[in-house]
Design an enzyme around this catalytic site. Structure first.
Site, short mmCIF file in Angstrom:
data_model
loop_
_atom_site.label_atom_id
_atom_site.label_comp_id
_atom_site.label_asym_id
_atom_site.label_seq_id
_atom_site.Cartn_x
_atom_site.Cartn_y
_atom_site.Cartn_z
CG ASP A 245 -6.66 -1.32 -1.63
OD1 ASP A 245 -6.92 -2.53 -1.81
OD2 ASP A 245 -5.75 -0.92 -0.88
CG ASP B 260 -1.97 -1.06 1.21
OD1 ASP B 260 -2.46 -1.38 0.12
OD2 ASP B 260 -2.32 -1.57 2.29
#
Length: 154
Positions: free
Chosen positions: A129, A111
């Site tokens: 995401d 991330d």
């Protein structure tokens, strides 16, 4: 077929941006893009959204395979007029595959997009995401505003 190209573009962009973060940033390093609003922050996640269910890889593998299969079936059943749903499903498919590849090959998800909304630090996320989120929103918009109810057998 175009929806699969959308999915492929998401996977390529997702994996390329994650590769850049892993290659050029130290874990925990943060680069400001817009001070107090947006940062590129190298982060790893071994769970689902916001770190839930950390380390449950087989559960994630199973769920992802089921979700990907369901999305592909749904895409194949779309009518030509259901383009918004198709774009949403293509984004969802690409997002699911992007994070799945991380879990399989890295045993964690990379991330790096870190946003602040006022003083709230939103959990760090990635391109996959984002694609999943936008895809779900588009699918809901299609379902609530554009889908026509199926006529039952009378």
């Amino acid at each position: 077929m175009a929806y699969y190209w959308i999915a492929a573009a998401v996977v390529i962009l997702d994996q390329w941006t994650k590769w850049l973060v892993v290659r050029y940033m130290q874990l925990g390093e943060s680069i400001p893009i817009i001070d107090n609003v947006l940062y590129i922050t190298s982060h790893r996640n071994r769970g689902a959204a916001w770190g839930m269910l950390e380390g449950q890889f087989w559960l994630f593998y199973l769920i992802t395979v089921i979700v990907v299969a369901a999305i592909v079936i749904y895409i194949r059943r779309l009518k030509p007029s259901e383009r918004l749903a198709g774009v949403g499903l293509g984004l969802m498919l690409g997002g699911a595959i992007g994070n799945f590849l991380d879990r399989v090959f890295r045993k964690e998800v990379v991330d790096f997009i870190h946003a602040y909304i006022g003083t709230y630090s939103f959990p760090v996320f990635n391109v996959a995401d984002s694609a999943l989120t936008v895809g779900v929103i588009l699918l809901f918009v299609h379902m609530f505003f554009f889908a026509t109810p199926e006529k039952g057998n009378e």
